[in-house]
Scaffold this active site. Structure first.
Site, short mmCIF file in Angstrom:
data_model
loop_
_atom_site.label_atom_id
_atom_site.label_comp_id
_atom_site.label_asym_id
_atom_site.label_seq_id
_atom_site.Cartn_x
_atom_site.Cartn_y
_atom_site.Cartn_z
N SER A 187 29.32 26.18 33.39
CA SER A 187 30.65 25.90 32.88
C SER A 187 30.55 24.91 31.72
CB SER A 187 31.56 25.39 34.01
OG SER A 187 32.90 25.39 33.61
N ASP A 263 31.65 50.50 45.78
CA ASP A 263 31.28 49.36 46.60
C ASP A 263 32.20 48.17 46.41
OD1 ASP A 263 30.53 48.76 44.04
OD2 ASP A 263 28.52 48.06 44.53
N ASP A 400 34.34 35.99 36.77
CA ASP A 400 34.70 34.62 36.41
C ASP A 400 36.20 34.51 36.13
OD1 ASP A 400 35.00 32.06 35.12
OD2 ASP A 400 32.85 32.09 34.70
N HIS A 440 33.36 32.07 39.14
CA HIS A 440 32.98 31.00 38.22
C HIS A 440 31.86 30.14 38.80
CE1 HIS A 440 33.35 28.34 34.84
NE2 HIS A 440 33.59 27.31 35.62
#
Length: 526
Positions: A187, A263, A400, A440
């Site tokens: 990040s 999936d 994310d 994230h």
């Protein structure tokens, strides 16, 4: 057993004890030896492995009052002046099981929080590790207000200062010094890794930079622009979390099978362009439990569209589809994004009363023109890092919810175009791995356990661990062709349901069979 036969064992035990005592004694006296400019030692302490270390000085918003330490280590806590009006809080953790490697950790968000879990993780792997608070305390951007030196620490100086001081301390503490230096962050930590590559190309031999917050100023504006799309939670344009689940389920229905396997995981969002008219409620519908209004469909389309500036220039790519459930409570919750609000209040306009609900794209232009200390971190010529022999491994979760993985693809393209290098040439020093099913930095619906920290750990083998894969690349010249992720049944430490090899960009994963989608060998990078 005779007394005579016990002598070798006693001698061995004494030698081990003496070694332990020597390490502890060295730690106990180390603080008095530290005489470095601008460095003020707060304390030095020996911490045995297994200790649940209390952190009374950690700001309450940082969310950690303690940290379990797995390895014996010497902990050095310092304050380091970065100017006449600014300083960073820095810690260095020197493990007994030292491997000759130096490592710097990064930070997250706007925060001034030492990431103790990363210090514990990397020190436990034998790295002599440093971590800093980025020049301020807590997760708020308020310390930036009328303090440009604090902004400069946040932009780049905190990490570099920690590296300079940390390397000096290592040479003082360990007689052998260090052989290689590494970086691990995600990040904001990912941005800091790339800032080091761009500005200080000799700081690290290997950089692992996850979900990087580069293109930083535009990221700030992109994050706040969602409020102008969704409005408050009383607006017709707003979607509740339940409505976002309807959207998410439809996106997965349309895009999941593109990779060949149903999936629940979208492998390549570049191929996902959902048609949202399919879930618009029929006229006269008495319930909106399984559908959304036409106005809401427009909201979703705008959320999943690129972000352009006042002159039509692309500022930031779209939010990738598939992240809706994670993003709904943070980015689309009917309030301006808090980090963006703080940046505009305390950096862009120096006005604590600035009203975030009045933000427009013109404000994005003001913020970008400002770009303090080139915090954008968007320079695409990283040839100095390449020439220095550095390696960078970057990864980004395709689910994310805070930083679009498309932005990492955009930077990769910028580097390729700026340096005139194709994927084969970039592979020599720069490898990018999109991670399907990863949110994230950690968490998500898929095989996100890649070893970038304690919350994603599934072994220290290079094939299971991005940090150790980087070590193998730097020290043995064996570059990773994939990074393996683990799908945990209930978070890290729980049984692994399956593993998946995440492909090196620009290749993508396609299910070929035979076998179930949970078999990593049933997938192929194409």
């Amino acid at each position: 057993m005779t007394k005579l036969s016990l002598l070798p064992l006693l001698a061995l035990a004494s030698a081990v004890l003496a070694k332990q005592d020597a390490f502890q004694a060295k730690c106990a006296s180390f603080g008095h030896r530290i005489k470095l400019p601008n460095v003020h030692v707060n304390f030095v302490e020996y911490v045995p492995g297994g200790t649940n270390l209390t952190l009374p000085d950690n700001h309450v918003t940082c969310g950690a009052s303690s940290q379990i330490v797995s390895a014996d280590m010497c902990r050095v806590a310092m304050a380091v002046d970065t100017s006449k009006s600014s300083q960073i809080t820095l810690e260095a953790w020197f493990p007994r099981n030292y491997t000759g490697r130096f490592l710097s950790t990064g930070n997250g968000g706007l925060s001034g929080c030492i990431q103790y879990y990363d210090l514990a993780y990397t020190a436990g792997l034998g790295f002599a590790t440093v971590g800093a608070n980025n020049g301020h305390n807590g997760t708020s951007g308020k310390p930036f207000y009328q303090h440009p030196e604090v902004i400069e620490d946040f932009a780049y100086r905190s990490i570099h200062t920690g590296v300079v001081v940390g390397k000096q301390l290592i040479k003082m503490f360990y007689s052998e010094g260090f052989d290689k230096s590494y970086y691990l962050g995600c990040s904001t930590g990912g941005r800091q890794g790339f800032k080091s590559i761009q500005k200080y190309p000799n700081d690290f031999d290997g950089v692992v930079a996850g979900a990087p917050a580069f293109n930083f100023v535009n990221l700030i504006s992109w994050s706040i622009h969602f409020y102008s799309i969704t409005g408050s939670n009383t607006s017709d344009t707003y979607l509740s979390p339940a409505s976002w689940k309807v959207v998410h389920d439809e996106i997965v229905r349309q895009c999941d099978g593109i990779d060949g396997a149903k999936d629940g995981i979208i492998e390549d969002t570049d191929l996902c362009h959902p048609i949202l008219e399919t879930i618009i409620c029929k006229p006269g519908a008495s319930s909106t439990t399984n559908c959304i209004t036409g106005t809401q469909a427009k909201t979703v389309r705008n959320v999943l569209s690129p972000f352009y500036g006042v002159n039509g220039t692309l500022l930031y790519p779209r939010m990738q589809p598939g992240s809706e459930l994670f993003a709904s409570s943070i980015m689309y919750n009917g309030q301006p994004f808090s980090y963006s609000t703080d940046w505009y209040r305390y950096v862009v306009y120096n006005n604590p009363n600035w009203d975030a609900t009045k933000w427009t794209v013109e404000d994005a232009a003001v913020a970008l023109a400002q770009n303090p200390y080139n915090i954008q971190t968007w320079d695409a010529d990283i040839s100095s890092f390449q020439k220095a022999g550095g390696k960078v491994l970057t990864y980004h979760g395709i689910q994310d919810q805070l930083i679009s993985s498309d932005n990492s693809k955009l930077y990769y393209a910028r580097v390729a175009e700026t340096m005139g290098l194709g994927p084969e040439e970039l592979d020599d020093f720069y490898r990018f791995f999109p991670v399907s099913g990863m949110a994230h930095c950690s968490g998500g619906d898929g095989a996100y356990g890649i070893g970038n920290g304690l919350r994603t750990y599934n072994g220290a083998e290079p094939e299971n661990n991005v940090l150790m894969a980087m070590v193998q690349w730097v020290e043995k010249g064996v570059a990773p062709e994939f990074i393996r992720g683990a799908k945990f049944s209930n978070g890290v430490g729980s049984p692994v349901e399956y593993t998946r090899k995440h492909c090196k960009y620009p290749r993508r994963n396609v299910y070929k069979g035979p076998g179930n989608y949970s078999d990593e060998n049933a997938w192929e990078c194409v």
